[in-house]
Design a protein around this motif. Structure first.
Motif, PDB file in Angstrom:
ATOM      1  N   ALA A  56      -6.461   1.161  10.929  1.00  0.00           N
ATOM      2  CA  ALA A  56      -6.756   1.158   9.489  1.00  0.00           C
ATOM      3  C   ALA A  56      -7.962   0.280   9.183  1.00  0.00           C
ATOM      4  CB  ALA A  56      -5.535   0.678   8.710  1.00  0.00           C
ATOM      5  N   LEU A  57      -8.025  -0.895   9.796  1.00  0.00           N
ATOM      6  CA  LEU A  57      -9.170  -1.791   9.571  1.00  0.00           C
ATOM      7  C   LEU A  57     -10.468  -1.166  10.082  1.00  0.00           C
ATOM      8  CD1 LEU A  57      -7.570  -5.245  10.498  1.00  0.00           C
ATOM      9  CD2 LEU A  57      -7.949  -4.279   8.224  1.00  0.00           C
ATOM     10  N   GLY A  74      -7.032   2.104   0.559  1.00  0.00           N
ATOM     11  CA  GLY A  74      -6.358   2.791   1.653  1.00  0.00           C
ATOM     12  C   GLY A  74      -5.972   1.850   2.779  1.00  0.00           C
ATOM     13  N   GLY A  75      -6.862   0.925   3.117  1.00  0.00           N
ATOM     14  CA  GLY A  75      -6.561  -0.035   4.180  1.00  0.00           C
ATOM     15  C   GLY A  75      -5.396  -0.934   3.819  1.00  0.00           C
ATOM     16  N   ALA A  76      -5.378  -1.417   2.563  1.00  0.00           N
ATOM     17  CA  ALA A  76      -4.291  -2.291   2.130  1.00  0.00           C
ATOM     18  C   ALA A  76      -2.956  -1.547   2.169  1.00  0.00           C
ATOM     19  CB  ALA A  76      -4.564  -2.807   0.717  1.00  0.00           C
ATOM     20  N   LEU A  77      -2.944  -0.311   1.667  1.00  0.00           N
ATOM     21  CA  LEU A  77      -1.708   0.475   1.682  1.00  0.00           C
ATOM     22  C   LEU A  77      -1.239   0.745   3.110  1.00  0.00           C
ATOM     23  CD1 LEU A  77      -2.481   3.074  -1.134  1.00  0.00           C
ATOM     24  CD2 LEU A  77      -0.673   1.341  -1.188  1.00  0.00           C
ATOM     25  N   VAL A 140      -5.603   8.133   1.586  1.00  0.00           N
ATOM     26  CA  VAL A 140      -6.739   7.562   0.859  1.00  0.00           C
ATOM     27  C   VAL A 140      -7.895   7.272   1.816  1.00  0.00           C
ATOM     28  CG1 VAL A 140      -7.518   5.600  -0.549  1.00  0.00           C
ATOM     29  CG2 VAL A 140      -5.259   6.599  -0.941  1.00  0.00           C
ATOM     30  N   LEU A 141      -7.586   6.794   3.015  1.00  0.00           N
ATOM     31  CA  LEU A 141      -8.629   6.515   3.996  1.00  0.00           C
ATOM     32  C   LEU A 141      -9.337   7.795   4.437  1.00  0.00           C
ATOM     33  CD1 LEU A 141      -6.900   3.775   6.191  1.00  0.00           C
ATOM     34  CD2 LEU A 141      -8.981   3.492   4.818  1.00  0.00           C
ATOM     35  N   ALA A 142      -8.600   8.900   4.540  1.00  0.00           N
ATOM     36  CA  ALA A 142      -9.224  10.177   4.878  1.00  0.00           C
ATOM     37  C   ALA A 142     -10.235  10.571   3.800  1.00  0.00           C
ATOM     38  CB  ALA A 142      -8.162  11.258   5.023  1.00  0.00           C
ATOM     39  N   TYR A 143      -9.846  10.356   2.541  1.00  0.00           N
ATOM     40  CA  TYR A 143     -10.775  10.628   1.435  1.00  0.00           C
ATOM     41  C   TYR A 143     -11.998   9.715   1.508  1.00  0.00           C
ATOM     42  CZ  TYR A 143     -12.696   9.967  -3.240  1.00  0.00           C
ATOM     43  OH  TYR A 143     -13.558   9.820  -4.299  1.00  0.00           O
ATOM     44  N   ALA A 144     -11.760   8.429   1.794  1.00  0.00           N
ATOM     45  CA  ALA A 144     -12.869   7.474   1.878  1.00  0.00           C
ATOM     46  C   ALA A 144     -13.836   7.836   3.002  1.00  0.00           C
ATOM     47  CB  ALA A 144     -12.323   6.050   2.079  1.00  0.00           C
ATOM     48  N   LEU A 145     -13.301   8.280   4.130  1.00  0.00           N
ATOM     49  CA  LEU A 145     -14.158   8.673   5.253  1.00  0.00           C
ATOM     50  C   LEU A 145     -15.077   9.821   4.877  1.00  0.00           C
ATOM     51  CD1 LEU A 145     -11.613   8.535   8.219  1.00  0.00           C
ATOM     52  CD2 LEU A 145     -13.639   7.105   7.975  1.00  0.00           C
TER      53      LEU A 145
END
Length: 219
Positions: A56-57, A74-77, A140-145
């Motif tokens: 995640a990080l 996303g990372g925090a979640l 959320v991380l997938a969206y951020a990527l």
């Protein structure tokens, strides 16, 4: 240790977490579903969650410059979900042990009375809820990527699919969704990990463009 060496170690460590975390989770689920190896599953799952923190990080770092808010959320979640996940699988193992202990009626009533007195029933009802932060975080991380253009559409879609199938399989009890989630996460995060390894130059946070990836693989 100079800066370049430190960056190289961080890059390789990030790639390792991205590759190993979903693979361990997938292997543990397969062993539990098809071989009944619950103890092995428990150990591999806890290890996988620890590595998912690093994964995640790594995703936050990759997408942080162009999608900072989404990446941080996303990372925090995801980290909260990893911590909750360890507690969930441990609590599940304890409950399974109680169910298979073969307690007599008197002992069963004593346990139920202790649970009622200490409010454990409420804990059991609510304890899975923080675990939903794990799939939500990786969604959320997938969206951020994708927003940061730090991963291909296919890789981001696989990560998102794995995140969506995660609660479907584990809450709904669908084995196909459990394995599908692991496969999708493994393929999606594995693709990102390979991009990180190909990136080469210290300090680069984005994945290589297709032409750069082709040149890197050619060498």
């Amino acid at each position: 240790m100079n800066t370049q060496t430190a960056n190289e170690l961080r890059r390789k460590g990030a790639a390792f977490c991205l590759l190993a975390a979903p693979l361990l989770m997938l292997a543990g689920d397969a062993l539990r579903l098809w071989a009944g190896a619950r103890h092995t599953w428990l150990v591999t799952f806890k290890l996988a969650f620890a590595l998912f923190v690093g994964a995640a990080l790594a995703l936050v770092r990759l997408s942080g410059e162009r999608a900072e808010r989404a990446a941080l959320l996303g990372g925090a979640l995801a980290v909260v979900g990893c911590l909750a996940g360890v507690g969930i699988v441990t609590a599940g193992a304890v409950l399974d042990s109680l169910e298979t202990a073969g307690l007599d009626e008197h002992a069963t009533r004593a346990v139920e009375a202790a649970f009622a007195r200490d409010g454990v029933g409420g804990y059991i009802l609510l304890y899975p809820l923080p675990g939903l932060a794990f799939p939500l975080g990786f969604l959320v991380l997938a969206y951020a990527l994708r927003r940061a253009r730090a991963a291909t559409t296919a890789a981001a879609a696989l990560i998102a699919a794995g995140a969506l199938l995660f609660p479907v399989g584990r809450i709904g009890g669908f084995g196909w969704a459990v394995i599908g989630s692991g496969l999708a996460m493994t393929l999606g995060l594995g693709h990102v990990a390979l991009g990180v390894l190909r990136a080469g130059a210290a300090g680069r946070r984005r994945l290589p463009e297709p032409a750069e990836a082709h040149a890197a693989s050619a060498t």
